[in-house]
Design a protein around this motif. Structure first.
Motif, PDB file in Angstrom:
ATOM      1  N   SER A 187       0.841  -1.210   0.000  1.00  0.00           N
ATOM      2  CA  SER A 187       0.000   0.000   0.000  1.00  0.00           C
ATOM      3  C   SER A 187       0.871   1.253   0.000  1.00  0.00           C
ATOM      4  O   SER A 187       0.595   2.225  -0.718  1.00  0.00           O
ATOM      5  N   PHE A 188       1.915   1.222   0.804  1.00  0.00           N
ATOM      6  CA  PHE A 188       2.829   2.366   0.862  1.00  0.00           C
ATOM      7  C   PHE A 188       3.561   2.544  -0.461  1.00  0.00           C
ATOM      8  O   PHE A 188       3.716   3.671  -0.956  1.00  0.00           O
ATOM      9  N   ARG A 189       4.001   1.436  -1.058  1.00  0.00           N
ATOM     10  CA  ARG A 189       4.719   1.512  -2.339  1.00  0.00           C
ATOM     11  C   ARG A 189       3.862   2.147  -3.426  1.00  0.00           C
ATOM     12  O   ARG A 189       4.318   3.013  -4.179  1.00  0.00           O
ATOM     13  N   ARG A 190       2.593   1.718  -3.520  1.00  0.00           N
ATOM     14  CA  ARG A 190       1.697   2.270  -4.544  1.00  0.00           C
ATOM     15  C   ARG A 190       1.510   3.773  -4.349  1.00  0.00           C
ATOM     16  O   ARG A 190       1.564   4.554  -5.297  1.00  0.00           O
ATOM     17  N   LEU A 201      -1.523   8.985   3.527  1.00  0.00           N
ATOM     18  CA  LEU A 201      -2.171   9.218   4.826  1.00  0.00           C
ATOM     19  C   LEU A 201      -2.925   7.983   5.301  1.00  0.00           C
ATOM     20  O   LEU A 201      -3.005   7.717   6.507  1.00  0.00           O
ATOM     21  N   ASP A 202      -3.464   7.212   4.361  1.00  0.00           N
ATOM     22  CA  ASP A 202      -4.224   6.012   4.734  1.00  0.00           C
ATOM     23  C   ASP A 202      -3.323   4.923   5.320  1.00  0.00           C
ATOM     24  O   ASP A 202      -3.771   4.119   6.140  1.00  0.00           O
ATOM     25  N   VAL A 203      -2.062   4.873   4.890  1.00  0.00           N
ATOM     26  CA  VAL A 203      -1.178   3.776   5.320  1.00  0.00           C
ATOM     27  C   VAL A 203      -0.179   4.201   6.404  1.00  0.00           C
ATOM     28  O   VAL A 203       0.387   3.357   7.101  1.00  0.00           O
ATOM     29  N   LEU A 204       0.030   5.502   6.557  1.00  0.00           N
ATOM     30  CA  LEU A 204       0.985   5.975   7.563  1.00  0.00           C
ATOM     31  C   LEU A 204       0.306   6.107   8.923  1.00  0.00           C
ATOM     32  O   LEU A 204      -0.791   6.656   9.025  1.00  0.00           O
TER      33      LEU A 204
END
Length: 300
Positions: A187-190, A201-204
């Protein structure tokens, strides 16, 4: 210990076989004490030179003897490095290491090699760090550690207790399952590759921390960046500002999830990712070229 001044080929071959058999262990001990693969390799070279001059027939426990030599050489180097790091430009991060999946499966070893824990170990005095690594990571006995660091077993027990208490108060929360970490990394990579602020913001995690190390050679944040919104702006702004082709490929670094970041096809840095729950809680971005040579060579 007696010098081996006239050892024949068989003894020399035996010394080589013993050293090779324990090489991975010795490298890991040195690396966890120093946070630098290049310096760990130098320590192994020094260990080999001393081991090659020993009469192995006089050594009762070859593993313990080699660990003792390695620890002493690493301690000497660590004291020098401590002074060097006081003048380091910007935040200092350990040299990242590509690791195999079996390291990640060994939860204790993976945690001990993680960027997050190695940074905690940086706050220990050299002897405390040596004692912690030998006792907590490799379960070496107090008597054996005492010989390695030149202290009494009673003193080593006290040092071990003090170091453990210090580390426990600062170490990150327990790691998540590998599958959960991979999902958060993807998710962070995308979001990273697309420069998507909301995706970041959704993954952090709200209190996520970004530490970047350029070593005064590459541009990096002069101090840690804290908070999801600040980090999202920092990342998106940096990508937009330079307008370069930016890609990130998953990797296993220091026993945990990471991204190898490329700019215009060339390796720009390695970003180790610490995951808590389903969110990214720590980002450790190494851009200093001096710390990337091993990884760049391995990826060719």
């Amino acid at each position: 210990m007696a010098e081996n001044t006239g050892a024949g080929p068989d003894m020399s071959d035996h010394a080589t076989e013993v050293f090779v058999a324990h090489r991975n262990l010795l490298f890991t001990v040195a690396y966890e004490m120093l946070g630098s693969a290049a310096d760990a390799e130098d320590v192994l070279q020094e260990t080999w030179l001393r081991w090659a001059g020993v009469d192995a027939a006089q050594v009762r426990d070859e593993r313990a003897y080699l660990v003792r030599i390695t620890t002493r050489q690493a301690l000497n180097r660590l004291r020098t490095m401590k002074r060097r790091r006081e003048s380091y430009v910007g935040p200092w991060l350990p040299e990242p290491l590509l690791t195999s999946p079996d390291v990640a499966e060994d939860a204790e070893l993976a945690e001990s090699m993680s960027m997050a824990l190695l940074l905690v170990l940086e706050t220990l005095a050299p002897t405390e760090r040596a004692v912690f690594v030998l006792r907590e990571v490799f379960d070496v006995g107090y008597d054996e550690i005492a010989e390695a660091v030149g202290k009494s077993p009673a003193a080593v027990r006290q040092i071990a207790h003090r170091a453990r208490k210090h580390v426990d108060a600062r170490r990150p929360r327990a790691a998540v399952a590998p599958g959960q970490a991979r999902a958060a990394l993807e998710s962070f990579r995308r979001a990273l590759e697309t420069g998507d602020p909301q995706g970041l913001l959704d993954v952090l995690a709200p209190d996520v921390v970004l530490v970047s190390d350029g070593g005064g050679i590459k541009q990096a944040a002069p101090r840690p960046v804290v908070g999801a919104e600040k980090i999202a702006r920092f990342i998106v702004g940096g990508i937009a500002k330079h307008g370069l082709e930016f890609t990130a490929e998953p990797a296993e670094v220091n026993g945990g999830p990471a991204l190898v970041v490329r700019v215009d096809g060339e390796v720009d840095g390695v970003m180790a990712v610490r995951v808590e729950g389903d969110r990214v809680a720590g980002l450790y971005y190494v851009r200093n070229p001096a710390k990337l040579s091993r990884i760049v060579a391995a990826l060719r």
